[in-house]
Each structure stands twice: as C-alpha cells, then as structure tokens.
Design a protein around this motif. Structure first.
Motif, PDB file in Angstrom:
ATOM      1  N   ASP A   1       0.829  -1.289   0.063  1.00 32.82           N
ATOM      2  CA  ASP A   1       0.171   0.044  -0.040  1.00 32.82           C
ATOM      3  C   ASP A   1       0.448   0.873   0.068  1.00 32.82           C
ATOM      4  O   ASP A   1       0.184   2.705  -0.277  1.00 32.82           O
ATOM      5  CB  ASP A   1      -1.055   0.152   1.324  1.00 32.82           C
ATOM      6  CG  ASP A   1      -1.658  -1.269   1.329  1.00 32.82           C
ATOM      7  OD1 ASP A   1      -2.206  -1.809  -0.237  1.00 32.82           O
ATOM      8  OD2 ASP A   1      -2.087  -1.373   2.234  1.00 32.82           O
TER       9      ASP A   1
ATOM     10  N   ASN B   1      -1.004   1.384   7.788  1.00 36.05           N
ATOM     11  CA  ASN B   1      -1.904  -0.176   8.221  1.00 36.05           C
ATOM     12  C   ASN B   1      -2.318  -0.006   9.246  1.00 36.05           C
ATOM     13  O   ASN B   1      -1.477  -0.639  10.089  1.00 36.05           O
ATOM     14  CB  ASN B   1      -2.609  -1.546   7.940  1.00 36.05           C
ATOM     15  CG  ASN B   1      -2.259  -1.035   6.210  1.00 36.05           C
ATOM     16  OD1 ASN B   1      -3.056   0.054   5.573  1.00 36.05           O
ATOM     17  ND2 ASN B   1      -1.747  -2.180   5.468  1.00 36.05           N
TER      18      ASN B   1
ATOM     19  N   THR C   1      -6.225  -3.224  14.021  1.00 36.39           N
ATOM     20  CA  THR C   1      -7.834  -3.494  13.739  1.00 36.39           C
ATOM     21  C   THR C   1      -8.548  -4.886  15.286  1.00 36.39           C
ATOM     22  O   THR C   1      -9.267  -4.275  15.826  1.00 36.39           O
ATOM     23  CB  THR C   1      -8.690  -3.442  12.759  1.00 36.39           C
ATOM     24  OG1 THR C   1      -8.936  -4.933  12.274  1.00 36.39           O
ATOM     25  CG2 THR C   1      -8.172  -2.114  11.826  1.00 36.39           C
TER      26      THR C   1
ATOM     27  N   HIS D   1      -5.035  -8.369  12.849  1.00 38.83           N
ATOM     28  CA  HIS D   1      -5.967  -7.970  11.958  1.00 38.83           C
ATOM     29  C   HIS D   1      -5.645  -6.664  11.175  1.00 38.83           C
ATOM     30  O   HIS D   1      -5.719  -5.617  12.180  1.00 38.83           O
ATOM     31  CB  HIS D   1      -7.512  -8.260  11.713  1.00 38.83           C
ATOM     32  CG  HIS D   1      -7.597  -9.924  11.692  1.00 38.83           C
ATOM     33  ND1 HIS D   1      -7.683 -10.846  10.314  1.00 38.83           N
ATOM     34  CD2 HIS D   1      -7.616 -10.829  12.829  1.00 38.83           C
ATOM     35  CE1 HIS D   1      -7.817 -12.041  10.963  1.00 38.83           C
ATOM     36  NE2 HIS D   1      -8.066 -11.912  12.281  1.00 38.83           N
TER      37      HIS D   1
ATOM     38  N   LEU E   1      -8.316  -4.996   9.444  1.00 39.32           N
ATOM     39  CA  LEU E   1      -9.077  -4.723   8.204  1.00 39.32           C
ATOM     40  C   LEU E   1     -10.285  -4.582   9.231  1.00 39.32           C
ATOM     41  O   LEU E   1     -10.265  -5.207  10.419  1.00 39.32           O
ATOM     42  CB  LEU E   1      -9.810  -6.047   6.599  1.00 39.32           C
ATOM     43  CG  LEU E   1      -8.908  -5.716   5.711  1.00 39.32           C
ATOM     44  CD1 LEU E   1      -9.168  -6.600   5.306  1.00 39.32           C
ATOM     45  CD2 LEU E   1      -8.681  -4.638   5.211  1.00 39.32           C
ATOM     46  N   THR E   2     -11.348  -4.004   8.937  1.00 34.13           N
ATOM     47  CA  THR E   2     -12.795  -3.121   9.574  1.00 34.13           C
ATOM     48  C   THR E   2     -14.286  -4.235   8.712  1.00 34.13           C
ATOM     49  O   THR E   2     -13.520  -3.415   7.722  1.00 34.13           O
ATOM     50  CB  THR E   2     -12.625  -1.740   9.885  1.00 34.13           C
ATOM     51  OG1 THR E   2     -11.615  -1.144  11.001  1.00 34.13           O
ATOM     52  CG2 THR E   2     -14.214  -1.400  10.673  1.00 34.13           C
ATOM     53  N   TYR E   3     -14.447  -5.341   9.205  1.00 29.21           N
ATOM     54  CA  TYR E   3     -16.106  -4.975   8.678  1.00 29.21           C
ATOM     55  C   TYR E   3     -17.122  -5.110   8.858  1.00 29.21           C
ATOM     56  O   TYR E   3     -17.196  -4.703  10.443  1.00 29.21           O
ATOM     57  CB  TYR E   3     -15.527  -6.576   8.604  1.00 29.21           C
ATOM     58  CG  TYR E   3     -14.738  -7.688   7.948  1.00 29.21           C
ATOM     59  CD1 TYR E   3     -14.637  -8.259   6.569  1.00 29.21           C
ATOM     60  CD2 TYR E   3     -13.517  -8.499   8.160  1.00 29.21           C
ATOM     61  CE1 TYR E   3     -13.785  -8.969   5.454  1.00 29.21           C
ATOM     62  CE2 TYR E   3     -12.547  -8.539   7.806  1.00 29.21           C
ATOM     63  CZ  TYR E   3     -12.310  -8.885   6.209  1.00 29.21           C
ATOM     64  OH  TYR E   3     -11.201  -9.538   5.877  1.00 29.21           O
TER      65      TYR E   3
END
Length: 241
Positions: free
Chosen positions: A35, A39, A42, A101, A103-105
């Motif tokens: 990226d 990051n 989370t 992790h 990412l946020t789902y």
C-alpha cells in the motif's frame, strides 16, 4: 492461542507502561509495502480456544476475589497487543494471540429482533468503525482517564491522567463465555472506541471480544451465531488487585 510464561507477560505489560504517549499511535500501525503507507491494527486474533484456557475458564470461582479474568495491554517489538490473564487462587496464567488484523468488517445484522447474548451486532459495528476512523490527534487520549489523588501532605486533591493497563472481565460476561466458549470455537479481540464512555469521563478505548465458529478457511467474520462482549471494567480505576 498459546500460553506464555509470567516473565514474558510481565515484559509485555511493562512495555506498555513504559511506552511514551506520543508513541501510542505508531504502536498500533504496521507499514505495508504493497500500500505504501501504514495500516492500523484493528483486531488481535487468538485463533482456536485451547483446552487449557477452556478448562481454566470453567474452573474459576466467581465468588472468590482471588479468581478472575482480565485482558491486559502489552507491547512487543514496538507493537501493542492484548493478552489474557487468568487468575485462579491468586495464581496467574497468561495467553497470547496468534497475530493481528488490519481490516474493519461491517457485520450484517441478520436477526435484529431476536435477543442475543452479549452486545448487539450494531454496537460491534459502531465501536469498530469508530476505531477505524478516529483521527490521529484524538488517539492518544482514549487510553487515559483523569483520577483524583489525595495529597498525603495536605488536604488537596490532585487530578492527573492515568493510563489503562487492563480490562477486568465482569462475572456476567464470564458466565456468557462459559456458555458459548466450546471446543472448536475461536476468539478475536476487536479494538473499538465508545464515545459514550468518553462523555461519561471513562476510558473510551474498548476491547470487544468476538466468540465465533470459524469456517474451513479458519476465519468467519459474519458468523450469525457469533457472540460479542464489551468489557467495561478498565483498570485503573477498577483494579482487582
């Protein structure tokens, strides 16, 4: 989920205590070469619940002050993580996670009218989204609470910020964990922000535990039967020992 020594757990906890306030933000971020930027972490993944953890959870004496369960903050290799602290007859055992992790789902609320154990899916989505979006200039403050300390040399009460060290799991949540934690289930600790706690002058940072059944790939965020628990007993000020 793996058991670690008391010495290893103490090093992690001292690392968090000694972390400079201005370093808190960077301790929750990892640089991604793909990226080209950092990051935000989370969640902490503990993987499948071990038999030892489950046996100890079931053996806790919930009427004894020498028994209890906590989530502690620690630092390893300049990165924050949470570890479980199981206390039985005053003897402490620690469990470390398997990884992070990034990412946020947003989990679908498929049965909004059906009562469920623990917190609602909507609450989980809210606090996790708050964590993903919180501005950098606010991030340091969510780990501190102002406490009043009486000066022993005078009658003055002196207020000063105190950093949260751990979250004490209340008896009601331990009972829920006993009901839903079974062989084959997994644990994931999401990082969240509850702005309602901030308005009540409490610690806004909240670890939210997801207890779920993983799919054949090892992970299932959208398990409709998952249970979410929000631990609202930060230490300080609510320390068991």
């Amino acid at each position: 989920m793996k058991r670690i020594s008391k010495e290893a757990a103490q090093r992690l906890q001292v690392g968090w205590q000694q972390l400079r306030q201005e370093s808190i933000i960077s301790s929750f971020e990892v640089f991604s070469e793909d990226d080209g930027e950092f990051n935000r972490i989370t969640a902490r993944d503990f993987g499948q619940i071990s038999k030892e953890f489950l046996d100890q959870l079931m053996s806790l004496d919930l009427e004894s002050s020498s028994d209890g369960l906590c989530l502690c903050l620690g630092v390893e290799d300049d990165k924050v993580q949470v570890i479980w602290e199981m206390r039985i007859n005053g003897e402490k055992t620690y469990y470390q996670g398997d990884g992070d992790h990034f990412l946020t789902y947003i989990t679908p609320n498929t049965t909004p009218t059906i009562p469920r154990l623990g917190e609602s899916v909507n609450y989980k989505n809210e606090v996790c989204a708050n964590w993903a979006h919180i501005p950098y200039f606010e991030m340091n403050a969510i780990f501190f609470v102002n406490l009043q300390d009486k000066d022993k040399r005078s009658d003055l009460f002196l207020g000063r910020p105190r950093r949260v060290l751990k979250f004490v799991i209340p008896v009601d949540d331990i009972l829920v964990m006993r009901e839903v934690c079974t062989a084959g289930k997994s644990l994931l600790v999401h990082y969240g922000v509850n702005y309602g706690d901030a308005a009540r002058q409490m610690i806004p940072f909240v670890p939210l535990v997801q207890i779920y059944t993983p799919n054949k790939n090892g992970f299932l965020q959208d398990d409709p039967e998952a249970t979410y628990l929000d631990f609202v007993g930060p230490c300080p000020p609510n320390c068991p020992d």
